[in-house]
Design an enzyme around this catalytic site. Structure first.
Site, PDB file in Angstrom:
ATOM      1  N   ASP A   1     -63.977 -17.008  26.258  1.00 18.97           N
ATOM      2  CA  ASP A   1     -65.039 -17.467  25.358  1.00 18.97           C
ATOM      3  C   ASP A   1     -66.155 -16.433  25.293  1.00 18.97           C
ATOM      4  OD1 ASP A   1     -66.636 -19.031  23.722  1.00 18.97           O
ATOM      5  OD2 ASP A   1     -67.371 -20.283  25.357  1.00 18.97           O
TER       6      ASP A   1
ATOM      7  N   GLU B   1     -73.929 -16.804  19.412  1.00 18.54           N
ATOM      8  CA  GLU B   1     -73.336 -18.100  19.067  1.00 18.54           C
ATOM      9  C   GLU B   1     -73.664 -19.154  20.110  1.00 18.54           C
ATOM     10  OE1 GLU B   1     -70.346 -21.341  19.230  1.00 18.54           O
ATOM     11  OE2 GLU B   1     -70.728 -19.791  20.732  1.00 18.54           O
TER      12      GLU B   1
ATOM     13  N   HIS C   1     -67.327 -21.770  29.769  1.00 15.42           N
ATOM     14  CA  HIS C   1     -68.723 -21.701  30.235  1.00 15.42           C
ATOM     15  C   HIS C   1     -68.860 -21.708  31.759  1.00 15.42           C
ATOM     16  CE1 HIS C   1     -70.308 -23.599  26.190  1.00 15.42           C
ATOM     17  NE2 HIS C   1     -69.667 -22.447  26.025  1.00 15.42           N
TER      18      HIS C   1
ATOM     19  N   ASP D   1     -62.420 -18.733  18.160  1.00 19.55           N
ATOM     20  CA  ASP D   1     -63.368 -19.090  19.215  1.00 19.55           C
ATOM     21  C   ASP D   1     -62.856 -20.290  20.003  1.00 19.55           C
ATOM     22  OD1 ASP D   1     -65.577 -19.228  20.856  1.00 19.55           O
ATOM     23  OD2 ASP D   1     -66.860 -20.220  19.381  1.00 19.55           O
TER      24      ASP D   1
END
Length: 458
Positions: free
Chosen positions: A291, A325, A423, A353
């Protein structure tokens, strides 16, 4: 011998029966799988640069590296598009524990949510209130929440096969939890990580205070799924436990950064622009490999594959590596603003993405006529096990380009493992499979080729 001769004859017929489009797709896939560059690019971005928080030194290094690599491809034009971006820094590592009785503590893995304020230097320590959604705050009210730390513990729904749907259904507690809890006098929030498996990795992500005055903003952190399970069980056994956490993150002034853009100019309709891209920024805990380093290198690879296979585009094809983003969408917004100011005609945009996992197909945000056209090409993708061609969400960075004429598309890889690393600190290069990454790039290049050759249905 007769059987062998018959087999060779049938193979020969099959080869010659291929349409020009099928031959071009095979050239693209063969080049990606035998002479691909995406994996090497991702290796450098991940291991030599690392996490690329918007406004960081690492983000700037990624800008410089990807611009240099695009220039080496011999594109018609490569340039940087300036954009001001927010700068949030994590500071020293976060620390948290819960206390069952004086002196009896258990450490818990947490990380600050992106955009959060810091705790006071000594941290925050208070009783916990567990909730499973924003609506539950209203039923509890200020009387039960004031002076407490709110623990949002709604998990992603494991029954959802489409994991992005499971993510969407519970991410509001991360994005808005602190703003809502502050209204009732809470002193902090802890949010269960958006992750379908149980592990010890806290997953960060963007949060917003909305119109909450600065003086009333409260710190927000994510807790690992294992930590959330332990905390919930302990809280049921002992409702009087206290939770303590400390973080030193800061929101600083906006700083200059860039979108990185390269293009091959169209040979027939240069005024019609097709975009393929991903976002170059990432969170800081890992390397941002899935990511969205994967999406960036796949997008760069699309142009390289078209050149490698000798295809000369009819329309102008741009790769855009968007900045910011993750915590602002400034890059995507800026690109669309400049496109509108220049009166550019964008006819197609494709975003990657969702990680570099095995590609399954595409979701399309477009007219029924253009979706029908894409369905007409579906048969050509079946030899590569690509089967998903449905209406749906395309991508955050290309969404600002949306109008009644453009076709927006999103690459849809297998998503079952994506939120294991999303994340978090384990979003690293070793989590990316070379072949899966290359298949995704080839699949994107194939769709770009078809829309370029045949155009969009007006």
């Amino acid at each position: 011998m007769k059987n062998l001769a018959l087999l060779l004859f049938l193979i020969t017929i099959q080869v010659f029966a291929q349409t020009p489009d099928e031959k071009q797709l095979k050239l693209i896939y063969d080049a990606a799988l035998t002479q691909g560059k995406a994996y090497d690019w991702l290796n450098y971005i991940s291991n030599q640069i690392g996490g690329r928080l918007s406004g960081s030194v690492q983000a700037q290094k990624a800008v410089e590296y990807t611009k240099q690599q695009m220039e080496s491809l011999g594109l018609d034009k490569v340039w940087l598009q300036p954009v001001m971006v927010p700068k949030w820094v994590r500071g020293t590592p976060e620390f948290a524990y819960f206390e069952t009785s004086p002196g009896m503590t258990t450490n818990i893995p947490i990380c600050a949510l992106g955009g959060s304020v810091a705790t006071p230097p000594g941290g925050v320590k208070a009783n916990l209130v567990e909730v499973h959604g924003l609506e539950e705050l209203k039923s509890l009210g200020r009387k039960k929440l004031e002076g407490k730390i709110v623990f949002f513990n709604r998990p992603m729904d494991p029954k959802k096969i489409e994991t992005f749907e499971a993510y969407s259904n519970c991410v509001d507690q991360r994005t808005s939890g602190a703003a809502e809890a502050a209204k009732y006098g809470a002193v902090g929030v802890i949010v269960r990580s958006m992750n379908l498996r149980l592990d010890d990795f806290p997953h960060t992500g963007a949060m917003s205070y909305g119109d909450t005055p600065i003086k009333d903003r409260i710190p927000a952190a994510a807790i690992s799924t294992n930590g959330a399970e332990l905390l919930s069980i302990t809280l049921k056994l002992n409702p009087d436990i206290k939770f303590a956490f400390r973080q030193s993150c800061q929101n600083l002034e906006d700083v200059p950064s860039f979108n990185v853009i390269g293009e091959i100019r169209g040979s027939v309709h240069p005024e019609e622009i097709m975009v393929v891209g991903g976002h170059l920024d990432s969170w800081d805990l890992g390397q941002g490999a899935q990511d969205d380093g994967a999406g960036c290198v796949q997008s760069m690879e699309v142009l390289r594959l078209l050149k490698k296979t000798g295809y000369r585009p009819k329309r102008t094809i741009r790769v855009v590596l968007f900045m910011n983003e993750e915590n602002g969408l400034r890059g995507g917004t800026k690109y669309a603003e400049e496109a509108k100011a220049k009166n550019e005609k964008h006819v197609f945009a494709l975003e990657s993405d969702s990680g570099g996992y095995t590609p399954r197909g595409f979701s399309f945000d477009c007219s029924d006529a253009n979706l029908a056209q894409a369905h007409g090409w579906k048969k050509m993708f079946e030899p590569y096990l690509i089967h998903f061609f449905e209406k749906g969400y395309s991508g955050a960075d290309i969404l600002p380009l949306k109008n009644d004429q453009i076709v927006l598309a999103g690459l849809r890889p297998d998503s079952q493992r994506y939120f294991d690393v999303h994340h978090s600190a384990n979003d690293t290069f070793d989590q990316v499979n070379k072949r899966e990454l290359e298949l995704g790039a080839a699949t994107m290049a194939s769709l770009v080729y078809l829309f370029d050759k045949y155009g969009v249905v007006q």
